[in-house]
Design a protein around this motif. Structure first.
Motif, PDB file in Angstrom:
ATOM      1  N   TYR A 101     -10.650  -7.312  11.781  1.00 55.26           N
ATOM      2  CA  TYR A 101     -11.173  -7.328  12.901  1.00 55.26           C
ATOM      3  C   TYR A 101     -11.686  -8.495  13.377  1.00 55.26           C
ATOM      4  O   TYR A 101     -11.640  -8.862  14.710  1.00 55.26           O
ATOM      5  CB  TYR A 101     -12.434  -6.150  13.132  1.00 55.26           C
ATOM      6  N   HIS A 102     -12.268  -9.408  12.574  1.00 53.53           N
ATOM      7  CA  HIS A 102     -12.842 -10.509  12.873  1.00 53.53           C
ATOM      8  C   HIS A 102     -11.988 -11.465  13.547  1.00 53.53           C
ATOM      9  O   HIS A 102     -12.020 -12.126  14.676  1.00 53.53           O
ATOM     10  CB  HIS A 102     -13.694 -11.232  11.805  1.00 53.53           C
TER      11      HIS A 102
ATOM     12  N   PHE B 156     -31.887 -15.826  15.948  1.00 53.24           N
ATOM     13  CA  PHE B 156     -32.249 -14.340  16.398  1.00 53.24           C
ATOM     14  C   PHE B 156     -30.923 -13.823  17.387  1.00 53.24           C
ATOM     15  O   PHE B 156     -30.458 -14.661  18.136  1.00 53.24           O
ATOM     16  CB  PHE B 156     -33.357 -14.525  17.293  1.00 53.24           C
ATOM     17  N   GLY B 157     -30.650 -12.759  17.041  1.00 51.69           N
ATOM     18  CA  GLY B 157     -29.442 -12.272  17.828  1.00 51.69           C
ATOM     19  C   GLY B 157     -28.013 -12.867  17.265  1.00 51.69           C
ATOM     20  O   GLY B 157     -27.999 -13.026  16.015  1.00 51.69           O
ATOM     21  N   SER B 158     -27.186 -13.225  18.167  1.00 50.85           N
ATOM     22  CA  SER B 158     -25.903 -13.717  17.658  1.00 50.85           C
ATOM     23  C   SER B 158     -25.892 -15.319  17.544  1.00 50.85           C
ATOM     24  O   SER B 158     -26.570 -15.684  18.313  1.00 50.85           O
ATOM     25  CB  SER B 158     -24.790 -13.305  18.675  1.00 50.85           C
TER      26      SER B 158
ATOM     27  N   ILE C   2     -26.963 -20.447  19.112  1.00 50.72           N
ATOM     28  CA  ILE C   2     -27.115 -18.975  19.824  1.00 50.72           C
ATOM     29  C   ILE C   2     -25.810 -18.736  20.662  1.00 50.72           C
ATOM     30  O   ILE C   2     -25.303 -19.960  21.171  1.00 50.72           O
ATOM     31  CB  ILE C   2     -28.116 -19.010  20.911  1.00 50.72           C
TER      32      ILE C   2
ATOM     33  N   TRP D  29     -22.840 -13.780  14.081  1.00 51.83           N
ATOM     34  CA  TRP D  29     -22.937 -12.646  14.853  1.00 51.83           C
ATOM     35  C   TRP D  29     -22.776 -11.408  13.859  1.00 51.83           C
ATOM     36  O   TRP D  29     -21.964 -11.415  12.856  1.00 51.83           O
ATOM     37  CB  TRP D  29     -21.683 -12.873  15.720  1.00 51.83           C
ATOM     38  N   GLU D  30     -23.203 -10.184  14.220  1.00 51.16           N
ATOM     39  CA  GLU D  30     -23.070  -8.949  13.472  1.00 51.16           C
ATOM     40  C   GLU D  30     -21.792  -8.730  12.873  1.00 51.16           C
ATOM     41  O   GLU D  30     -21.639  -8.166  11.984  1.00 51.16           O
ATOM     42  CB  GLU D  30     -24.077  -7.911  14.156  1.00 51.16           C
ATOM     43  N   HIS D  31     -20.775  -9.111  13.793  1.00 43.52           N
ATOM     44  CA  HIS D  31     -19.539  -8.550  13.595  1.00 43.52           C
ATOM     45  C   HIS D  31     -19.002  -9.173  12.557  1.00 43.52           C
ATOM     46  O   HIS D  31     -17.844  -8.770  11.852  1.00 43.52           O
ATOM     47  CB  HIS D  31     -18.498  -8.658  14.677  1.00 43.52           C
TER      48      HIS D  31
ATOM     49  N   LYS E 165     -10.836  -5.591   5.727  1.00 41.80           N
ATOM     50  CA  LYS E 165     -11.114  -4.882   7.003  1.00 41.80           C
ATOM     51  C   LYS E 165     -11.981  -5.758   8.004  1.00 41.80           C
ATOM     52  O   LYS E 165     -11.566  -5.793   9.317  1.00 41.80           O
ATOM     53  CB  LYS E 165     -11.971  -3.636   6.671  1.00 41.80           C
TER      54      LYS E 165
ATOM     55  N   GLN F 256     -24.157  -4.374   6.568  1.00 46.02           N
ATOM     56  CA  GLN F 256     -24.721  -3.700   7.552  1.00 46.02           C
ATOM     57  C   GLN F 256     -25.877  -4.688   7.996  1.00 46.02           C
ATOM     58  O   GLN F 256     -25.558  -5.807   8.353  1.00 46.02           O
ATOM     59  CB  GLN F 256     -25.301  -2.548   7.001  1.00 46.02           C
ATOM     60  N   ASN F 257     -27.054  -3.954   7.917  1.00 46.79           N
ATOM     61  CA  ASN F 257     -28.278  -4.878   8.547  1.00 46.79           C
ATOM     62  C   ASN F 257     -28.510  -6.150   7.510  1.00 46.79           C
ATOM     63  O   ASN F 257     -29.423  -7.065   7.927  1.00 46.79           O
ATOM     64  CB  ASN F 257     -29.421  -4.264   8.872  1.00 46.79           C
TER      65      ASN F 257
ATOM     66  N   TYR G 219     -21.164  -7.145   9.523  1.00 48.44           N
ATOM     67  CA  TYR G 219     -21.719  -5.556   9.724  1.00 48.44           C
ATOM     68  C   TYR G 219     -20.990  -4.488   8.704  1.00 48.44           C
ATOM     69  O   TYR G 219     -21.572  -3.847   8.033  1.00 48.44           O
ATOM     70  CB  TYR G 219     -21.862  -5.146  11.121  1.00 48.44           C
ATOM     71  N   LEU G 220     -19.517  -4.674   8.794  1.00 45.13           N
ATOM     72  CA  LEU G 220     -18.715  -3.507   7.905  1.00 45.13           C
ATOM     73  C   LEU G 220     -19.036  -3.963   6.469  1.00 45.13           C
ATOM     74  O   LEU G 220     -19.381  -2.890   5.585  1.00 45.13           O
ATOM     75  CB  LEU G 220     -17.401  -3.672   8.095  1.00 45.13           C
TER      76      LEU G 220
END
Lengths: 234, 232
Positions: B32-33, B137-139, B162, B185-187, B28, B194-195, B190-191
């Motif tokens: 998406y990725h 931090f972040g993506s 970054i 990157w969270e994508h 999955k 998650q965090n 994430y699926l």
């Protein structure tokens, strides 16, 4: 306290009070994860209960935990007069402090879709007409900016205390709006992927376009009035 | 030559089936990725190139050159999409089935020896790479890079970037060649996680790293150095 940081030997008493001041938090010294003003499912179908639970109880909670940990380290660095140590903590403070501030503002400026009331009159309505032309134009402009954020960040509606106007802005990562730009935050839209990935996958535009229906415009107006008062404009 | 056709890139296919990295990374996620995120970067870059008016840009055919061009000219839009196109293709190749992937590289490999000499131990490399991934931090991205300084000091180092950042643009003080990357990157996770980014990072290192690819990147980098007359 700030002046004393320049001296290499910070007097014990001053160090402790400075540390207390710098790490001031409600509830006896530690920041806490605020409760949501609604159930996790309240914002469906725009944002799912699953997202809200992850976002609030995991992501926001982590910022709070790490903010508290960073502030403890800041206490220690200030007490030791360790300026280099204090500076080294700034990244973590901005990230976690910003994360806590941003998410707290965010939960407050959201409301159930049933409670939606378009901001077409009152102080906020007038301000929107004045600065953007109308509500739809404001949404279009802010959506475009917010969708275009590269990577992680936030879209904001902010009050400019210098000009007295409201405007759209974006910030990267968890950079807090006011500390970064001077704008007072009125409404925030989280566009970190964790805010929408479960519900919208990669389609950030669908999420941003939908979120306008769950903004709590009463809260936004209250923030506007408070900001105008603080700026001496009313 | 006004008739020159500007370079257009194709989305490279995954080097494996969509379920090849299960259960560490789900099909999955790869769907998406790769098919959405990576594809979008490539498509957007292609549109920007098709609309380009600058002759120099129009003449470039290698993705790396387009990235460097965009970086030099401060063309943020083109840079983001070109760099992310490159980063993602590199990332897919940095991973392999959990049946073979992750853990330590073969003892006699160049990368194993250089990890020992650069970090002191494999564990120290793991510690630094983990930290880079978890504190971007972040993506962003975590990287293992090869460098050879002007005084011929060859070593590996960990860095993080970054957003669309890539070590390809870091060639100021000698050679810098990325040999391994991990998308944070969270994508990317994430699926499946998650965090829990640290769990993803740990899993990547333990189960997914394609050390063959890393070794071939390193050998290429060191040979590049050789062309300048330096010893391997």
């Amino acid at each position: 306290a700030a002046a004393n940081l320049r001296s290499s030997a910070l007097p014990d008493k001053v160090a402790k009070s400075a540390a207390a001041y710098l790490s001031a938090a409600p509830s006896g010294g530690k920041h806490e994860l605020p409760d949501l003003p609604y159930d996790y499912a309240a914002l469906e179908p725009v944002v799912s209960a699953e997202t809200m639970e992850l976002h609030h109880s995991k992501h926001h909670n982590t910022y709070v935990t790490n903010l508290n940990a960073s502030l403890e380290k800041l206490d220690a660095a200030v007490s030791a007069g360790d300026v280099s140590g204090i500076i080294a903590l700034q990244g973590a403070l901005k990230f976690n402090g910003g994360g806590h501030v941003n998410h707290t503002l965010f939960w407050e400026n959201l409301a159930a879709p049933e409670a939606f009331k378009a901001p077409t009159d009152g102080a906020l309505g007038d301000m929107i007409k004045c600065c953007f032309g109308d509500f739809d134009k404001m949404k279009a402009e802010l959506s475009a900016q917010t969708i275009a954020v590269q990577g992680s960040g936030w879209g904001w509606l902010g009050y400019n205390p210098k000009t007295g106007a409201i405007e759209g802005a974006t910030c990267a990562n968890q950079d807090p709006l006011q500390a970064t730009t001077g704008l007072v935050p009125l409404a925030g839209i989280d566009v970190w992927e964790h805010a929408y990935y479960v519900d919208y996958r990669n389609v950030r535009p669908n999420y941003v376009n939908a979120i306008w229906d769950i903004i709590n415009w009463d809260v936004v107006e209250a923030r506007l009035l408070a900001a105008q008062k603080a700026a001496g404009k009313i | 030559n006004n008739d020159a056709v500007v370079q257009q890139f194709e989305l490279p296919p995954l080097p494996y089936a969509y379920d090849a990295l299960e259960p560490m990374i789900s099909s999955k996620t790869l769907n998406y990725h790769h098919d959405k995120h990576h594809a979008k970067y490539v498509n957007t870059m292609n549109s920007m190139l098709a609309a380009a008016e600058n002759d120099e840009l129009k003449s470039l055919t290698a993705l790396e050159d387009i990235i460097l061009y965009a970086h030099q000219k401060g063309n943020v839009g083109l840079f983001n999409n070109a760099a992310q196109s490159w980063n993602h293709e590199f990332y897919w190749n940095c991973m392999t089935s959990p049946k073979n992937g992750g853990g330590k590289p073969p003892k006699q490999s160049h990368v194993s020896k250089l990890i020992q000499s650069s970090f002191g131990s494999h564990d120290e490399f793991v510690k630094q790479f983990t930290n880079a991934g978890n504190t971007a931090f972040g993506s962003g991205w975590a990287w293992l890079c090869y460098t050879s300084t002007p005084d011929n000091n060859k070593k590996l180092f960990v860095t993080k970037t970054i957003g669309a950042g890539t070590p390809l643009t870091d060639n100021d003080n000698g050679v810098v060649v990325p040999i391994l990357t991990m998308d944070v990157w969270e994508h990317a996770y994430y699926l499946d996680y998650q965090n829990a980014r640290p769990t993803y990072t740990e899993t990547f290192l333990n189960k997914l790293v394609n050390w063959d690819f890393v070794e071939s990147n390193l050998k290429k980098a060191m040979k590049m150095n050789d062309d300048k007359g330096e010893e391997l």
